[in-house]
Design an enzyme around this catalytic site. Structure first.
Site, mmCIF file in Angstrom:
data_model
loop_
_atom_site.group_PDB
_atom_site.id
_atom_site.type_symbol
_atom_site.label_atom_id
_atom_site.label_comp_id
_atom_site.label_asym_id
_atom_site.label_seq_id
_atom_site.Cartn_x
_atom_site.Cartn_y
_atom_site.Cartn_z
ATOM 1 N N CYS A 224 35.278 5.042 17.966
ATOM 2 C CA CYS A 224 36.420 4.465 18.847
ATOM 3 C C CYS A 224 37.227 5.717 19.204
ATOM 4 C CB CYS A 224 37.335 3.960 17.715
ATOM 5 S SG CYS A 224 37.044 2.307 17.309
ATOM 6 N N ASP B 194 51.277 34.313 47.783
ATOM 7 C CA ASP B 194 52.107 33.073 48.468
ATOM 8 C C ASP B 194 53.587 33.152 48.344
ATOM 9 O OD1 ASP B 194 51.368 30.008 49.120
ATOM 10 O OD2 ASP B 194 53.293 30.073 48.104
HETATM 11 ZN ZN ZN Z 1 37.857 0.993 18.903
#
Ligand code: ZN
Length: 509
Positions: A34, A439
Site C-alpha cells: 500500500c 541572472d
Molecule cells: Zn492500500
C-alpha cells in the site's frame, strides 16, 4: 535501503501524503502493498514491512493494493541525494522503459558497469533496474485499464508488453485478476472519444499550482501554449502525430488533471512521463525545504509560498530556443518574439482555444531567415546553429545520461553562455542543482552586488539551487509588481549590469 522505520510508521499511521511515493508498506497477512495514504484500516506494526519502491515490494512477493492503487502515487523522488546515477537511470527508464537494450545498455549509457548499477539500485530502491522497469510497465498498464477505455490490445502495446499474452499473464500474476475484471472494478464513466484521455497525476503536497501557472503564463508562446482560467494547454507533436494536452489542478486528489488528445495511443507513456517532468511531480518538497530553510531570506518565502516547483518543458529544443530569445531582454519581449517565430515558421494546427500552431522543428529553424521577424543577427545565428546541431545529431535533448557533457556541447554553440546553459539544465534536464548565477533577478532578490557573492551564498543550498532560483525569482517578481525597486550598492551597480548584459537575462518582466 535507507528507510527509517520510525518515520515510515508515523507517516503510515497519520496517512501523511507528503510521504506518498517515498515508501510503500507491505502487509504480511494479506500480502498486499500500500501507499502511506491508503484508506484501508491500518495494520499492526509487527505485520508491516517497509519498502523504498513499489518494485521492491513486488520483488518481495507483495501485490499492489486495489484500494490505494500504488500506480497512482507520485513517482520515486526525482533526486536521490547521494546517487546521481540512480536518478539519471530512472530518467532514462522513464523515457524508454528498458526496451532499447536492457540493463547492459542502460549501464553503458550511464558510464558504469551493470553490476555496479544493480548494486546502486538495490541500495537506493531495494530492487534491480529490470524489476523497476517491469513495475513501471505494469503500473502504467493498470492506469490505462482503470482510467481509459482503450482496447486491451492497445493497452498492452502502449505499456510496452509487446504482445497481449504477456500482458494478460503479467496482470493476472500481479493482481490475481484479468484485465477485464480490473476494468470492471474501476467503474469508469468514460465517454470521451477514442483519441481523448483523462488522467490524474499525483504530487506530494504542498504544490504551488498558482505560481506554476503564473510562471508558465508569462512565458507561454502565443499559438503554441495558452494559460487561461486555471488551465495550461499546448500543442504537441511526436513522431509525426500531432495533438494537444491540457492540465489543471485537481484539488480534491492532490494531483493534476490531464486531458490529452492524441491519435497514437502508443505514445501515451512518453506523453505522461513528459508531463510529470514538466510539472515537477516527483519533487520531494520536504528534502528541498529542509535545506533551503537554512537561509533566512529563503526561509521567510518558503513559509509564505510553500511548494514552489521548477517548471520543466515539453520539448528541450523549444525551451533552449526560448532561452536564447530571452537573453538580455524582458520576458514579455521574448514571449512576443517567440510568437512571431511561430506564426512565421510553425506548422498550422487547429485545436481548442488559442492553439493555432506547432512549435517549428529544428529542421525548419536550421534554414529559416530569423532576422525577418525582428531578431538581432547574433540571436538568429545562435538559434540557427542550435537547430543545425540538433539536425545533424551533435546535440540531442533525449536520452541524456550525463548532463555536464551535454551542457559542454551546448555551450560550444556561439552565443550560448553560462546563463543559457544553466537555464536549460534547470528546465529541460530537470537538474535540481542548476543555477544561472549571472541572472540579474536573482541578484536583485537578495540585494547582492556581485555574481561571486551570490555563488558563495548559494553553496549552502546545494543540491537544490534550482528551487532556490525559483524562490528568488518569486521574491524579485513580487517586488517589481509592487513597484518597489531593488537597491543595488551604487558603486557595484554598473559592474552588475555589465555582467548581466554579458551573460544573463533578467527573468523579471
Ligand atoms: Zn492500500
Amino acid at each position: 535501503m535507507n528507510l527509517d522505520w520510525q518515520i515510515c510508521s508515523r507517516a503510515r499511521l497519520s496517512r501523511d501524503a507528503r510521504f506518498d511515493g517515498k515508501f510503500f508498506i507491505g502487509v504480511l497477512g494479506s500480502r498486499v502493498y500500500c501507499r502511506p495514504i491508503c484508506p484501508a484500516p491500518t495494520a499492526k506494526e509487527k505485520n508491516c514491512r517497509y519498502f523504498s519502491s513499489a518494485a521492491a515490494a513486488a520483488e518481495a512477493g507483495f501485490r499492489p493494493c486495489l484500494r490505494c492503487r500504488p500506480e497512482c502515487s507520485p513517482g520515486t523522488p526525482a533526486w536521490l541525494g547521494t546517487s546521481n546515477t540512480v536518478s539519471r537511470a530512472l530518467r532514462l527508464i522513464g523515457e524508454s522503459g528498458l526496451e532499447d537494450g536492457g540493463v547492459e545498455v542502460l549501464a553503458e549509457r550511464l558510464g558504469v558497469g551493470s553490476r555496479h548499477l544493480r548494486r546502486l539500485f538495490l541500495q537506493h530502491l531495494g530492487a534491480t533496474p529490470s524489476a523497476v522497469a517491469n513495475t513501471r510497465r505494469l503500473q502504467f498498464a493498470k492506469k490505462l485499464i482503470d482510467e481509459t477505455s482503450l482496447p486491451m490490445s492497445h493497452v498492452a502495446q502502449a505499456s510496452g508488453f509487446g504482445c497481449v499474452r504477456r500482458f494478460n499473464a503479467a496482470i493476472r500474476e500481479t493482481y490475481h485478476r484479468t484485465p477485464t475484471q480490473i476494468r470492471r472494478l474501476a467503474h469508469q464513466k468514460n465517454t470521451s472519444p477514442g483519441n481523448q484521455y483523462l488522467f490524474r497525476l499525483r504530487f506530494r503536497p504542498p504544490y504551488q499550482w498558482e505560481s506554476m501557472l503564473t510562471f508558465l503564463a508569462a512565458r507561454a508562446t502565443p499559438g503554441v501554449e495558452e494559460v487561461a482560467l486555471g488551465h495550461y494547454r499546448r500543442s504537441i507533436s511526436l513522431n509525426g502525430t500531432n495533438g494537444y494536452f491540457e492540465v489543471s489542478l485537481d484539488e480534491k486528489r492532490q494531483g493534476l488533471s490531464v486531458h490529452i488528445q492524441f491519435d497514437d495511443s502508443r505514445a501515451l507513456f512518453l506523453i505522461i512521463e513528459r508531463i510529470r517532468r514538466m510539472f515537477d511531480l516527483s519533487a520531494d518538497w520536504q528534502a528541498i525545504a529542509t535545506r533551503l530553510r537554512t537561509d533566512p531570506a529563503l526561509a521567510r518565502r518558503l513559509e509564505d509560498v510553500p511548494g514552489l516547483r521548477v517548471p520543466g518543458c515539453w520539448n528541450g529544443f523549444e525551451l533552449a530556443t526560448r532561452a536564447i530569445l530571452g537573453q538580455q531582454i524582458t520576458v514579455t519581449g521574448a514571449t512576443a518574439l517567440a510568437g512571431r517565430i511561430v506564426s512565421a515558421f510553425g506548422q498550422p494546427f487547429f485545436a481548442t482555444g488559442g492553439l493555432t500552431h506547432l512549435f517549428p522543428s529544428p529542421e525548419i529553424l536550421a534554414d529559416a531567415n530569423l532576422s525577418g521577424v525582428g531578431l538581432t543577427n547574433a540571436r538568429s545565428k545562435t538559434i540557427g546553429a542550435l537547430a543545425r546541431a540538433v539536425c545533424d545529431g551533435r546535440i540531442s535533448f533525449e536520452g541524456i545520461a550525463e548532463s555536464d557533457a551535454f551542457l559542454t556541447r551546448l555551450s560550444e554553440i556561439p552565443g550560448v553562455g553560462p546563463w543559457t546553459a544553466q537555464y536549460v539544465a534547470m528546465r529541460a534536464l530537470g537538474e535540481p542543482d542548476a543555477f544561472p548565477s549571472g541572472d540579474l533577478g536573482l541578484l536583485r532578490a537578495l540585494n547582492l552586488g556581485s555574481v561571486r557573492e551570490l555563488e558563495r551564498r548559494s553553496a549552502a543550498w546545494r543540491p537544490w539551487r534550482a528551487y532556490a532560483a525559483m524562490y528568488l525569482w518569486n521574491i524579485a517578481s513580487e517586488r517589481s509588481v509592487s513597484g518597489g525597486k531593488a537597491v543595488l550598492p551604487k558603486r557595484q551597480k554598473s559592474s552588475v549590469a555589465r555582467a548581466a548584459a554579458q551573460q544573463s537575462a533578467s527573468m523579471v518582466a
